[in-house]
Write a protein that holds these residues in place. Structure first.
Motif, PDB file in Angstrom:
ATOM      1  N   PHE A 119       0.827  -1.209   0.000  1.00 59.89           N
ATOM      2  CA  PHE A 119       0.000   0.000   0.000  1.00 59.89           C
ATOM      3  C   PHE A 119       0.861   1.259   0.000  1.00 59.89           C
ATOM      4  O   PHE A 119       0.797   2.085  -0.883  1.00 59.89           O
ATOM      5  CB  PHE A 119      -0.847   0.032   1.282  1.00 59.89           C
ATOM      6  N   SER A 120       1.612   1.385   1.093  1.00 61.40           N
ATOM      7  CA  SER A 120       2.262   2.652   1.357  1.00 61.40           C
ATOM      8  C   SER A 120       3.415   2.474   2.328  1.00 61.40           C
ATOM      9  O   SER A 120       3.618   1.390   2.881  1.00 61.40           O
ATOM     10  CB  SER A 120       1.249   3.643   1.965  1.00 61.40           C
ATOM     11  N   ARG A 121       4.161   3.538   2.505  1.00 63.08           N
ATOM     12  CA  ARG A 121       5.211   3.552   3.522  1.00 63.08           C
ATOM     13  C   ARG A 121       5.157   4.901   4.234  1.00 63.08           C
ATOM     14  O   ARG A 121       4.760   5.919   3.662  1.00 63.08           O
ATOM     15  CB  ARG A 121       6.594   3.313   2.916  1.00 63.08           C
ATOM     16  N   SER A 122       5.579   4.878   5.494  1.00 63.28           N
ATOM     17  CA  SER A 122       5.592   6.099   6.285  1.00 63.28           C
ATOM     18  C   SER A 122       6.729   5.973   7.300  1.00 63.28           C
ATOM     19  O   SER A 122       7.664   5.195   7.104  1.00 63.28           O
ATOM     20  CB  SER A 122       4.240   6.307   6.977  1.00 63.28           C
ATOM     21  N   VAL A 123       6.647   6.730   8.382  1.00 63.23           N
ATOM     22  CA  VAL A 123       7.666   6.692   9.421  1.00 63.23           C
ATOM     23  C   VAL A 123       6.995   6.460  10.765  1.00 63.23           C
ATOM     24  O   VAL A 123       5.772   6.564  10.891  1.00 63.23           O
ATOM     25  CB  VAL A 123       8.464   8.016   9.473  1.00 63.23           C
ATOM     26  N   SER A 124       7.788   6.128  11.755  1.00 62.60           N
ATOM     27  CA  SER A 124       7.302   6.049  13.128  1.00 62.60           C
ATOM     28  C   SER A 124       7.700   7.344  13.835  1.00 62.60           C
ATOM     29  O   SER A 124       8.820   7.833  13.680  1.00 62.60           O
ATOM     30  CB  SER A 124       7.909   4.841  13.840  1.00 62.60           C
ATOM     31  N   LEU A 125       6.757   7.884  14.590  1.00 63.90           N
ATOM     32  CA  LEU A 125       6.944   9.187  15.224  1.00 63.90           C
ATOM     33  C   LEU A 125       6.796   9.042  16.731  1.00 63.90           C
ATOM     34  O   LEU A 125       5.829   8.454  17.212  1.00 63.90           O
ATOM     35  CB  LEU A 125       5.884  10.144  14.679  1.00 63.90           C
ATOM     36  N   LEU A 126       7.766   9.548  17.471  1.00 58.62           N
ATOM     37  CA  LEU A 126       7.675   9.578  18.932  1.00 58.62           C
ATOM     38  C   LEU A 126       7.029  10.897  19.344  1.00 58.62           C
ATOM     39  O   LEU A 126       7.530  11.976  19.002  1.00 58.62           O
ATOM     40  CB  LEU A 126       9.057   9.446  19.578  1.00 58.62           C
ATOM     41  N   CYS A 127       5.924  10.782  20.062  1.00 59.07           N
ATOM     42  CA  CYS A 127       5.212  11.975  20.547  1.00 59.07           C
ATOM     43  C   CYS A 127       5.091  11.935  22.064  1.00 59.07           C
ATOM     44  O   CYS A 127       4.976  10.861  22.661  1.00 59.07           O
ATOM     45  CB  CYS A 127       3.807  12.042  19.958  1.00 59.07           C
ATOM     46  N   ALA A 128       5.093  13.118  22.658  1.00 62.29           N
ATOM     47  CA  ALA A 128       4.818  13.269  24.084  1.00 62.29           C
ATOM     48  C   ALA A 128       3.494  14.005  24.245  1.00 62.29           C
ATOM     49  O   ALA A 128       3.150  14.871  23.428  1.00 62.29           O
ATOM     50  CB  ALA A 128       5.939  14.055  24.767  1.00 62.29           C
ATOM     51  N   HIS A 129       2.748  13.661  25.286  1.00 60.16           N
ATOM     52  CA  HIS A 129       1.532  14.413  25.591  1.00 60.16           C
ATOM     53  C   HIS A 129       1.946  15.813  26.057  1.00 60.16           C
ATOM     54  O   HIS A 129       2.947  15.979  26.762  1.00 60.16           O
ATOM     55  CB  HIS A 129       0.737  13.703  26.684  1.00 60.16           C
ATOM     56  N   ARG A 130       1.185  16.809  25.653  1.00 60.73           N
ATOM     57  CA  ARG A 130       1.581  18.187  25.971  1.00 60.73           C
ATOM     58  C   ARG A 130       1.679  18.433  27.480  1.00 60.73           C
ATOM     59  O   ARG A 130       2.473  19.270  27.937  1.00 60.73           O
ATOM     60  CB  ARG A 130       0.620  19.180  25.345  1.00 60.73           C
ATOM     61  N   ASP A 131       0.901  17.675  28.269  1.00 55.13           N
ATOM     62  CA  ASP A 131       0.945  17.866  29.721  1.00 55.13           C
ATOM     63  C   ASP A 131       2.200  17.268  30.355  1.00 55.13           C
ATOM     64  O   ASP A 131       2.460  17.514  31.531  1.00 55.13           O
ATOM     65  CB  ASP A 131      -0.293  17.255  30.382  1.00 55.13           C
ATOM     66  N   ALA A 132       2.962  16.490  29.563  1.00 55.32           N
ATOM     67  CA  ALA A 132       4.198  15.900  30.097  1.00 55.32           C
ATOM     68  C   ALA A 132       5.314  16.936  30.200  1.00 55.32           C
ATOM     69  O   ALA A 132       6.314  16.727  30.891  1.00 55.32           O
ATOM     70  CB  ALA A 132       4.644  14.728  29.227  1.00 55.32           C
ATOM     71  N   GLY A 133       5.152  18.058  29.490  1.00 55.27           N
ATOM     72  CA  GLY A 133       6.168  19.104  29.555  1.00 55.27           C
ATOM     73  C   GLY A 133       7.467  18.726  28.870  1.00 55.27           C
ATOM     74  O   GLY A 133       8.545  19.186  29.269  1.00 55.27           O
ATOM     75  N   ILE A 134       7.394  17.900  27.826  1.00 54.08           N
ATOM     76  CA  ILE A 134       8.571  17.432  27.099  1.00 54.08           C
ATOM     77  C   ILE A 134       8.465  17.902  25.654  1.00 54.08           C
ATOM     78  O   ILE A 134       7.479  17.623  24.975  1.00 54.08           O
ATOM     79  CB  ILE A 134       8.666  15.892  27.142  1.00 54.08           C
ATOM     80  N   SER A 135       9.493  18.610  25.178  1.00 51.78           N
ATOM     81  CA  SER A 135       9.431  19.169  23.837  1.00 51.78           C
ATOM     82  C   SER A 135      10.555  18.694  22.923  1.00 51.78           C
ATOM     83  O   SER A 135      10.624  19.101  21.759  1.00 51.78           O
ATOM     84  CB  SER A 135       9.453  20.694  23.896  1.00 51.78           C
TER      85      SER A 135
END
Length: 324
Positions: free
Chosen positions: A123-139
């Motif tokens: 079908f397709s290809r993409s990437v894996s993304l690491l996200c933090a919840h905004r309340d975690a205070g990690i940017s």
């Protein structure tokens, strides 16, 4: 000479008509196809399968029933297709996890991908993304690593054991020298739901799976596994440029059926599914959420799966990643 030419022309027309009749004999009129998605409803794989099923109905007149069979890192649904009749009427939505990672990490699976499943197209290809919840205070990755090294106990969600999100998370924490607890879910939808609800502060997912939450600011992107930055999210660094040069991995999806399917059925499946994938609306919906449509041949997809399987076996051996 003229008579012979007319005869040969007639034979050629007859053969062409016969080929058309044979090609159009699959699927039989009124006979639906089953499309097994080995994950719960509402996730990226489920939505993509349903999108293509709708196009197959609109463009080819095919009735395709999407069925969700989640569990055991995708093995329950995959095994159902591996043991289905080899007639082309049962399809599987396969992923990098179920097709390339599972064989190296879960050797107890009750089927063999190469022996039992016939690739149709990627079908397709993409990437894996690491996200933090905004309340975690990690940017940023640096902020995440500093927080953990200062004593914070953090966990990351994935769509399940042996998925690419699980694997990338395990590789990252080993490379970074930090401890993160893995929380496996049975699919994208429940993993993203708990992440958005701040039940787990981190998630490894495809951009499309968290797209509305990236736009709302709930999900803060930290790094992606692509070789280059994403044009849709140019502010997000790659793991490679952040010091983790070997963390370049694609996440991908494709469709397969039972090995041994008749050639005419395989040809019809490939023709109509790739036509659906190349529809402008499908291409646009993929590109908007950092997915690239592939639509390759069965042979190309089969080679790709074999290459990815060997690559992940090496990664598993080098990192010592285990389920549990």
């Amino acid at each position: 000479m003229q008579r012979r030419s007319l005869i040969m022309a007639g034979i050629g027309a007859g053969l062409a008509g016969f080929g058309t009749a044979r090609a159009s004999s699959f699927p039989e009129a009124g006979k639906p196809l089953r499309w097994i998605v080995p994950f719960p409803p509402g996730g990226t794989s489920d939505l993509r399968a349903r999108q293509i099923a709708e196009r197959l109905k609109a463009d080819a007149g095919w009735t395709v029933v999407v069925e969700n069979k989640p569990g055991a890192s995708g093995m329950i649904g995959s095994d159902l297709v591996a043991k289905a009749p080899a007639d082309g009427y049962t399809l599987l939505l396969g992923t990098s996890g179920t097709l390339a990672i599972n064989p190296g990490l879960l050797p107890q699976q009750p089927y063999d991908v190469a022996r039992d499943l016939q690739p149709i197209t990627q079908f397709s290809r993409s990437v894996s993304l690491l996200c933090a919840h905004r309340d975690a205070g990690i940017s940023s990755l640096a902020a995440l690593e500093a927080k953990v090294k200062a004593g914070a106990k953090l966990a990351f969600a994935s769509t399940g054991n042996a998925t690419i999100g699980h694997m990338v998370g395990e590789i990252y924490k080993r490379r970074a020298g930090i401890d993160l607890t893995h929380v496996p879910y049975q699919g994208t939808a429940p993993a993203v739901r708990d992440f958005v609800g701040n039940q787990v502060p981190l998630v490894f997912e495809t951009p499309s799976a968290v797209w509305p939450h990236l736009q709302s600011g709930v999900a803060v992107p930290l790094a992606a596994t692509g070789a280059q930055r994403m044009p849709q999210l140019p502010q997000v660094p790659t793991f490679a440029e952040s010091g983790y040069r070997d963390m370049v991995f694609d996440t991908w999806q494709g469709v397969l059926t039972r090995r041994g399917v008749p050639a005419e059925a395989l040809a019809a499946l490939h023709r109509e599914i790739t036509r659906a994938l190349r529809h402008p609306k499908v291409v646009k919906s993929h590109e908007e959420q950092v997915n690239a449509v592939v639509a390759n041949t069965p042979a190309e997809f089969e080679r790709f799966i074999a290459e990815e399987t060997e690559r992940w076996k090496r990664v598993i051996g080098e990192t010592g990643v285990k389920v549990g």
